[in-house]
Scaffold this motif. Sequence first.
Motif, PDB file in Angstrom:
ATOM      1  N   UNK B 187       0.719  -1.269   0.096  1.00 14.11           N
ATOM      2  CA  UNK B 187      -0.085  -0.082   0.236  1.00 14.11           C
ATOM      3  C   UNK B 187       0.830   1.381  -0.020  1.00 14.11           C
ATOM      4  N   UNK B 190       1.563   3.352  -3.191  1.00 12.09           N
ATOM      5  CA  UNK B 190       0.638   4.142  -3.824  1.00 12.09           C
ATOM      6  C   UNK B 190       1.059   5.551  -3.453  1.00 12.09           C
ATOM      7  N   UNK B 197      -5.016  11.958  -7.323  1.00  6.93           N
ATOM      8  CA  UNK B 197      -5.549  10.878  -8.579  1.00  6.93           C
ATOM      9  C   UNK B 197      -6.182   9.672  -8.354  1.00  6.93           C
ATOM     10  N   UNK B 198      -6.189   9.333  -7.063  1.00  7.86           N
ATOM     11  CA  UNK B 198      -7.011   7.956  -6.868  1.00  7.86           C
ATOM     12  C   UNK B 198      -8.678   8.363  -6.769  1.00  7.86           C
ATOM     13  N   UNK B 199      -9.287   7.322  -7.302  1.00  6.40           N
ATOM     14  CA  UNK B 199     -10.721   7.431  -7.034  1.00  6.40           C
ATOM     15  C   UNK B 199     -11.313   7.770  -5.919  1.00  6.40           C
ATOM     16  N   UNK B 201     -13.028   6.818  -3.071  1.00  4.62           N
ATOM     17  CA  UNK B 201     -13.143   5.561  -1.910  1.00  4.62           C
ATOM     18  C   UNK B 201     -11.603   5.337  -1.571  1.00  4.62           C
ATOM     19  N   UNK B 202     -10.660   5.118  -2.691  1.00  7.06           N
ATOM     20  CA  UNK B 202      -9.375   4.803  -2.496  1.00  7.06           C
ATOM     21  C   UNK B 202      -8.717   6.080  -1.846  1.00  7.06           C
TER      22      UNK B 202
END
Lengths: 274, 262
Positions: B187, B190, B197-199, B201-202
């Motif tokens: 993790x 990331x 840039x993460x959607x 919920x992420x």
Amino acid sequence: MREPRRRLQGLPGLYAVTMRTAVQVQFQYRTANYAYMLGMIAEPVIYLVVWSTVARSQGGAVEGITVGEFAAYYIVWTLVRNMNIVFTPYGWEGRIRQGELSGMLVRPVHPIHYDLAYFAGWKFVVILLWLPIAAALTLIFRPTFDISLLEIGVFLIAIWGAYLIRSMLLWVLGMVTFWTTRVSALYDMYFTAELLLSGRLLPLALLPGWAATVADVLPFKYTFGYPIEVIAGDLSTRELFIGLAMQVLWVAVGALLVAVVWRFGVRRYSAVGN
Amino acid sequence: MGRRMGLAWTFLRVGALNELQYRVNFFLSLVQSVVAVGTALVVLALVFSHTDSLGGWSSDELLVIMGVYVLMGGLIRSVIQPNMQQLMEDVQEGTLDYVLTKPEDAQLLVSVRRFGLWQAVDIVVGLLLVAVALVRIGDPVSVWSVLAFVLTLILGGLDIYCFWLILTTSAFVVVRVDFLIELFDGMYQAGRWPVTIYPGWLRIGFTFLVPLAFAVTVPASALTGRLSGWLLLGAAAFTVGLLVLTRWVWRQGLRRYAGASA
């Protein structure tokens, strides 16, 4: 009197028994296996997010690859990555230093067969555990697939081709430990080259032209990018079969290398303990 | 407080002296670090050969993020992870008894016992990367933004420490938690990229569950003129809250510790 069940003899028998053992052993550790697989998902999800972001900022596609196709690529990636897990070259230090090889040497078959059979058996557990993960990723990332029956057939062969090639190449790499134990820099280099030129990091179409050409003549592509693209890309029938032919070639090269390096390497082995 | 700082410093010195016996490891760490940074630069170049900006960050600005990521990674591997790994082992084997019987706060002791000197190479490499990136960007960097950078870096480091300690405390309940290291490493990767840039919920996960946003993106924001006073305040409040929560979880965990034939 009933005829006793016929047993498989020789090498096929060895494979059957070892694979069955692997399935039983690894199924006991299903929770650990699962945790490990879940940990591995972070990597492709990160790549997927990065390339989807790039694709969106470029009007929906990079080099003709759309967001949905990136999703397909990295979801198939997770299965191919699992097929790609083989005996680690770092494990050779233990095998040699602690004399584990001695036991393998007195058996009447080449020791690579145990590794090939054991990890192959393990794959069946892995594939079973992978299915729900794939389903979840599909629901989340909405991949676009366009799959023909031929592609499915080729894929089922290609993932095992990938498995064989990587098993043998990493065996050769591991055997370097017969000569020296200062191997970590060499391994780092190898895995970096593999990461960049196999299709693990990104679809090979996104590499600059010269790098893609280099990737074509190296084995890495046939353990990662090629099997993925069979399902997730759109290869022509000709490309599908050329890929399989290249896999056969690299399996042969790998087998030759294993045989030769093993012959010279094992002479340097002197058992300790065990 | 002063005595506790002194204690931590002593542990640090002993850890460093211990590692100085194995000098070849310095070069191994250096090679590893160089290969890792080289790879990351290639990846960055590949991404930016197809686009000019990623989620609003230019390539040089992303280099700042990468520098902070490497730096924080060095901090984790030299200070946080070795201590937590030791704690996991001690819980499994029951040797935590030796810590608990000492006349000092146990949480402090388990947090400062180990120090991986050579892994700290990454801290230097990360700082270098940040410096190179700032020179390439070319804008003058104010004293305030440097101060904000240092402050957010400390807050981020504390957040990661809290996260790790909470995870490790679960060892009191489930005993075998080695895979957590694997999970965290995966993790943490990331953090190389801006969390924006993460959607949705992420992004929420990488902000509050695994505090990557506070550990990497926020310090990098401080140096690239993206940090507002509110964000700084938010980061501070979050860290305080997390420290309190961690303390509570640690105490709960300790209650479940039964020792085991140490």
